[in-house]
Write a protein that holds these residues in place. Sequence first.
Motif, short mmCIF file in Angstrom:
data_model
loop_
_atom_site.label_atom_id
_atom_site.label_comp_id
_atom_site.label_asym_id
_atom_site.label_seq_id
_atom_site.Cartn_x
_atom_site.Cartn_y
_atom_site.Cartn_z
N ALA A 1 -0.30 0.60 6.01
CA ALA A 1 0.24 -0.40 6.94
C ALA A 1 -0.78 -1.51 7.18
O ALA A 1 -0.43 -2.69 7.24
N GLU A 2 -2.05 -1.16 7.32
CA GLU A 2 -3.09 -2.18 7.55
C GLU A 2 -3.21 -3.12 6.36
O GLU A 2 -3.42 -4.33 6.52
N THR A 3 -3.08 -2.57 5.15
CA THR A 3 -3.12 -3.41 3.95
C THR A 3 -1.93 -4.37 3.93
O THR A 3 -2.07 -5.55 3.60
N LEU A 4 -0.76 -3.87 4.30
CA LEU A 4 0.43 -4.72 4.33
C LEU A 4 0.34 -5.78 5.42
O LEU A 4 0.81 -6.91 5.24
N ILE A 5 -0.28 -5.42 6.54
CA ILE A 5 -0.49 -6.42 7.60
C ILE A 5 -1.42 -7.53 7.11
O ILE A 5 -1.16 -8.72 7.31
N ALA A 6 -2.50 -7.15 6.43
CA ALA A 6 -3.45 -8.13 5.90
C ALA A 6 -2.79 -9.04 4.88
O ALA A 6 -3.16 -10.22 4.75
N ALA A 7 -1.80 -8.51 4.17
CA ALA A 7 -1.10 -9.31 3.16
C ALA A 7 0.03 -10.15 3.77
O ALA A 7 0.70 -10.90 3.05
N GLY A 8 0.24 -10.02 5.07
CA GLY A 8 1.28 -10.80 5.73
C GLY A 8 2.67 -10.23 5.54
O GLY A 8 3.67 -10.91 5.81
N LEU A 9 2.76 -8.97 5.12
CA LEU A 9 4.06 -8.35 4.87
C LEU A 9 4.54 -7.48 6.03
O LEU A 9 5.71 -7.10 6.08
N ARG A 10 3.64 -7.17 6.94
CA ARG A 10 3.99 -6.35 8.09
C ARG A 10 3.32 -6.95 9.32
O ARG A 10 2.21 -7.48 9.21
N ARG A 11 3.96 -6.84 10.48
CA ARG A 11 3.43 -7.48 11.68
C ARG A 11 2.40 -6.64 12.41
O ARG A 11 1.39 -7.17 12.87
N SER A 12 2.65 -5.34 12.55
CA SER A 12 1.76 -4.51 13.35
C SER A 12 1.87 -3.06 12.92
O SER A 12 2.67 -2.70 12.05
N LEU A 13 1.07 -2.22 13.59
CA LEU A 13 1.12 -0.78 13.32
C LEU A 13 2.23 -0.09 14.10
O LEU A 13 2.47 1.10 13.91
N ALA B 1 -7.99 7.73 9.03
CA ALA B 1 -7.93 8.21 7.66
C ALA B 1 -6.50 8.50 7.21
O ALA B 1 -6.29 8.87 6.05
N ASP B 2 -5.54 8.33 8.10
CA ASP B 2 -4.14 8.58 7.76
C ASP B 2 -3.72 7.59 6.69
O ASP B 2 -3.80 6.37 6.89
N PRO B 3 -3.24 8.05 5.53
CA PRO B 3 -2.87 7.11 4.46
C PRO B 3 -1.73 6.17 4.85
O PRO B 3 -1.67 5.04 4.38
N ALA B 4 -0.84 6.64 5.73
CA ALA B 4 0.23 5.76 6.18
C ALA B 4 -0.33 4.59 6.98
O ALA B 4 0.10 3.45 6.83
#
Length: 354
Positions: free
Chosen positions: A91-103, A84-87
């Motif tokens: 991050a998961e949304t950005l990973i799904a969008a291909g903008l971030r690699r991992s948590l 539930a951590d908003p951060a």
Amino acid sequence: MTALTAPFTASLPRLSEQETAALNDLYRRGTPENTLRAYERDLVYIAAWKRTRLDAGLTWPEDETTALLFLLDHSRDLGPADIADPARGTAETLIAAGLRRSLACPAPASLDRRIASWRSFHRMKGLASPFDSPALRQARAKARRANARPRAPKSANPITREVLTALLDTCGPGLRGIRDRALLTLGWASGGRRRSELARLRREDVDLSEFDSQTRLWIQLVQTKTTDAGGTPKLILQGMTARALVAWIDAAEISDGPLFRPISRAGRALPRGLSAEALRHILRQRLVQAGLPADFASAHGLRSGFLTQAALDGVPVQAAMRLSLHRSLAQAARYYDDIDPAQNPAARLLEPPE
């Protein structure tokens, strides 16, 4: 490049639309392509982060609270974080969008680069950056210290003289082999040139006036990552490197325009220049042909290999820097520090010369 279309609009209201457009164009042309691409990628990421995290668009100037939140979100490992951590959700949304690699926590260098891009856009608009505040400066210093990690090399391995020789052995007598031999030897022997620098070279940048008499020539780079346009010293090429470049110029019949060019299926040099990405592919192909993995070294291996070989041969770092054009002695000396102590020529000073 939508992110860079009008950086000066807000800060220069007295200029006409035409004058503002001309100034924006001047800024783009005066900024290296790699930097422009990095600016765009970083701004896209920052905008996506803020939209996802705060449901808001970018504002100029950005407030300190948002800047601090960005810093905090990118200064910890989000893998163990509560679902539930908003951060973590951001991050998961950005990973799904291909903008971030991992948590995982981003490398401090990646965070520093994104913040530097954000600050640059503030400067473009004549605005104060929140990251210049004492509180943000202190938080960034703490984040760097908390997430310090070993420096990752830009190339998995340096292309030392032995590796370079293996690559050159794959270059046959055809036009493609002649070009690649000239490209690799120039890229290495001129101090380890970057892909962008090699791609920008033109025939007009090569001075052949001393080739016939002394088998040497001079290269004039317009600018590099560490030097400004017009402030880059000439670089000397001698012996086999000079001969390889002249062989390419003669074989491809290049009198002006781009120095390194694609070759058509018919075996002719095309008028346009090679792209920086094409140079990467050429190196990978030569590595495979030499019996090495394609990822054995990146193009930066030419640069690290030149300095590593200089260290192995006992060349003073200051002399190597005259060609590599490093601004920082500490940065250039890292390559000297990375060599195996058993291969350090300074460890054999009492031994008679061979």
